[in-house]
Design an enzyme around this catalytic site. Structure first.
Site, PDB file in Angstrom:
ATOM      1  N   LYS A 195      -8.121   6.821 -19.127  1.00 18.91           N
ATOM      2  CA  LYS A 195      -8.407   7.390 -20.437  1.00 18.91           C
ATOM      3  C   LYS A 195      -7.159   7.356 -21.332  1.00 18.91           C
ATOM      4  CE  LYS A 195     -12.357   7.808 -18.508  1.00 18.91           C
ATOM      5  NZ  LYS A 195     -12.386   8.451 -17.253  1.00 18.91           N
ATOM      6  N   ASP A 211      -7.279  19.151 -13.924  1.00 16.66           N
ATOM      7  CA  ASP A 211      -7.584  17.808 -14.421  1.00 16.66           C
ATOM      8  C   ASP A 211      -7.195  17.792 -15.901  1.00 16.66           C
ATOM      9  OD1 ASP A 211      -8.782  15.543 -15.557  1.00 16.66           O
ATOM     10  OD2 ASP A 211     -10.445  15.564 -14.137  1.00 16.66           O
ATOM     11  N   ARG A 257       0.850  -1.198   0.000  1.00 15.75           N
ATOM     12  CA  ARG A 257       0.000   0.000   0.000  1.00 15.75           C
ATOM     13  C   ARG A 257       0.882   1.243   0.000  1.00 15.75           C
ATOM     14  NH1 ARG A 257      -1.240   1.688   4.600  1.00 15.75           N
ATOM     15  NH2 ARG A 257      -2.033  -0.250   5.495  1.00 15.75           N
ATOM     16  N   TYR A 315     -16.624  16.684 -15.529  1.00 23.57           N
ATOM     17  CA  TYR A 315     -17.038  15.280 -15.479  1.00 23.57           C
ATOM     18  C   TYR A 315     -18.063  15.114 -14.348  1.00 23.57           C
ATOM     19  CZ  TYR A 315     -16.943  10.369 -14.280  1.00 23.57           C
ATOM     20  OH  TYR A 315     -17.327   9.096 -13.962  1.00 23.57           O
TER      21      TYR A 315
HETATM   22  C1  PLP Z   1     -12.156  14.488 -16.910  1.00 18.66           C
HETATM   23  C2  PLP Z   1     -12.303  13.337 -15.977  1.00 18.66           C
HETATM   24  N1  PLP Z   1     -11.766  13.409 -14.748  1.00 18.66           N
HETATM   25  C3  PLP Z   1     -11.877  12.394 -13.861  1.00 18.66           C
HETATM   26  C4  PLP Z   1     -12.572  11.243 -14.178  1.00 18.66           C
HETATM   27  C5  PLP Z   1     -12.721  10.149 -13.152  1.00 18.66           C
HETATM   28  O1  PLP Z   1     -11.858   9.122 -13.423  1.00 18.66           O
HETATM   29  P1  PLP Z   1     -12.140   7.564 -13.082  1.00 18.66           P
HETATM   30  O2  PLP Z   1     -13.343   7.161 -13.877  1.00 18.66           O
HETATM   31  O3  PLP Z   1     -10.873   6.900 -13.498  1.00 18.66           O
HETATM   32  O4  PLP Z   1     -12.396   7.495 -11.611  1.00 18.66           O
HETATM   33  C6  PLP Z   1     -13.139  11.116 -15.452  1.00 18.66           C
HETATM   34  C7  PLP Z   1     -13.877   9.898 -15.823  1.00 18.66           C
HETATM   35  O5  PLP Z   1     -14.566   9.841 -16.835  1.00 18.66           O
HETATM   36  C8  PLP Z   1     -13.008  12.185 -16.372  1.00 18.66           C
HETATM   37  O6  PLP Z   1     -13.542  12.135 -17.604  1.00 18.66           O
END
Ligand code: PLP
Length: 416
Positions: free
Chosen positions: A234, A209, A83, A136
């Site tokens: 992604k 992000d 961990r 998101y």
């Molecule tokens: C722009 C963005 N940030 C964060 C996330 C969250 O990521 P995760 O689905 O890997 O938890 C997503 C998921 O679609 C996303 O599109």
């Protein structure tokens, strides 16, 4: 590539085995030369040296939860328990840090696990955060349904309007300005440099992000951001075969705080997932070029289509964020959205008729995906300030033959 490859963040210790390095120091001796290695070179080599014992050029999947100690507290290379640190994860974390031009990277079980860990590390109940008014849906849900009940207030603001972001800041209370750029799903663009300056003026940190752009197209830390967030699920992973998240920072004090919370909360990336993500990152540059090429062809087709009322892509000169995107992104990426003239029912039909584009959530994989944000990825923002239009369709343009993608959309748009 020789073992002494200078682009490796631990080049000075290249002759020592991977596990001989305390994980916390893995990037401390990143040389000036290493910083200058090209993106593609870093993507392929940073974070790992061929194994000293076997010469394995790819890091093993260290499927171990614990490590033998040479006497009590006598840890080999600082590895104690998986961990806290695992060598496969260490390799991924070093690679991510090098790609984002940061000092330290942290890999998590998902993008949301990374986001939650970061908020716990940066904020205490009573603090306030400015968030995008287009983001998101899961990120919004995290702020609204998890962090807010814990005591963290938030104010949504449009990322493309620097004055609106400034106005949303509560001096003394706002600890974080959270930016997505381009945003999911409306592809709004925030000026990272300007928003970093205004966040810092009021004593807040800027978190970006960078999931939609990927580190190949945009490096927020070089523009003044304090933390980069990724859903590595992604573009970083790139093959729709792993869920993961990441944080990258430059500041070592901030890194220590995140490391403490990463270990204390424990939402870490496992060694198998770390290995898949690291493999994906090696081809990120090639993939992003092809995603961008294909997206441009799809945009050209959709822009001329009579059934489409609007195409939203930062590469289009008429996109309100085009100038800022051109300044801070290398290209415009593989994500785009469009609105169907005939409304929501027709938009749903387009999603269902597509064949080469797979109807599904997520994005950033080699295969093209189509989705209806209002009913799928962004269902959790229905009825909120972040609600998205019902006639909106989002595409994650993959790396297939461009003509096949265009032909598929052409047939899908013949909706009755
Ligand atoms: C722009 C963005 N940030 C964060 C996330 C969250 O990521 P995760 O689905 O890997 O938890 C997503 C998921 O679609 C996303 O599109």
């Amino acid at each position: 590539m020789a073992e002494s490859f200078p682009g490796h963040p631990r080049a000075a210790e290249a002759s020592r085995p991977l596990h001989a390095h305390p994980p916390v120091d893995r990037l401390a001796d990143m040389t000036e030369h290493a910083q200058k290695a090209g993106f593609e070179t870093r993507a392929i080599h940073a974070g790992y040296e061929p194994d000293a014992m076997t010469g394995a050029v790819i890091p093993p999947i260290y499927a171990t939860s614990t490590y033998k100690q040479d006497g009590v507290g006598g840890m080999r290379g600082g590895y104690e328990y998986s961990r806290s640190a695992n060598p496969t994860r260490t390799a991924l974390e070093g690679n991510l840090a090098a790609l984002e031009e940061g000092e330290r990277g942290f890999a998590f079980a998902s993008g949301l696990a990374a986001e939650h860990t970061l908020l716990q590390a940066l904020c205490v109940p009573g603090d306030h955060v400015v968030i995008p008014d287009d983001a998101y849906g899961g990120t919004y849900r995290l702020f609204a349904k998890v962090e807010q009940p814990w005591g963290l207030a938030h104010t949504p603001a449009p990322v493309s309007d620097v004055d609106a972001v400034r106005a949303a800041i509560r001096p003394g209370e706002t600890k974080v300005v959270w930016l997505e750029t381009p945003t999911n799903p409306l592809l709004n663009v925030g000026d990272i440099e300007s928003i970093a300056a205004l966040a810092h003026d009021s004593g807040a940190l800027l978190v970006v992000d960078n999931t939609f752009a990927s580190p190949y197209l945009q490096q927020p830390l070089t523009l003044g951001a304090d933390v980069v967030v990724h859903s590595t699920t992604k573009y970083c992973g790139g093959h729709s075969d792993v869920v993961g998240g990441a944080l990258v920072v430059k500041d070592l004090e901030l890194a220590d705080k995140i490391a403490f919370h990463q270990n204390s909360i424990g939402a870490v990336a496992g060694p198998f997932d770390s290995w898949l993500t690291l493999r994906g990152l090696k081809t990120l540059a090639l993939r992003m070029e092809r995603h961008s090429d294909n997206a441009e062809k799809v945009v050209e087709f959709l822009s001329a289509h009579p059934a489409v009322s609007q195409v939203i892509y930062p590469g289009l000169p008429e996109h309100p964020g085009h100038a800022v995107a051109s300044k801070q992104m290398k290209r415009y990426g593989g994500m785009l959205s469009f609105r169907v003239k005939a409304g929501e029912a027709a938009a749903l039909q387009v999603c269902e008729r597509a064949q080469v584009f797979t109807l599904g959530e997520s994005l950033g994989g080699v295969e093209s995906l189509i989705e209806h944000p209002g009913r799928m990825t962004h269902a959790s923002v229905a009825g909120t300030e972040l609600e998205v239009p019902g006639d909106l369709v989002r595409l994650s343009v993959g790396i297939e033959t461009a003509e096949d993608l265009v032909a598929d959309l052409d047939q899908a748009l013949h909706v009755g």
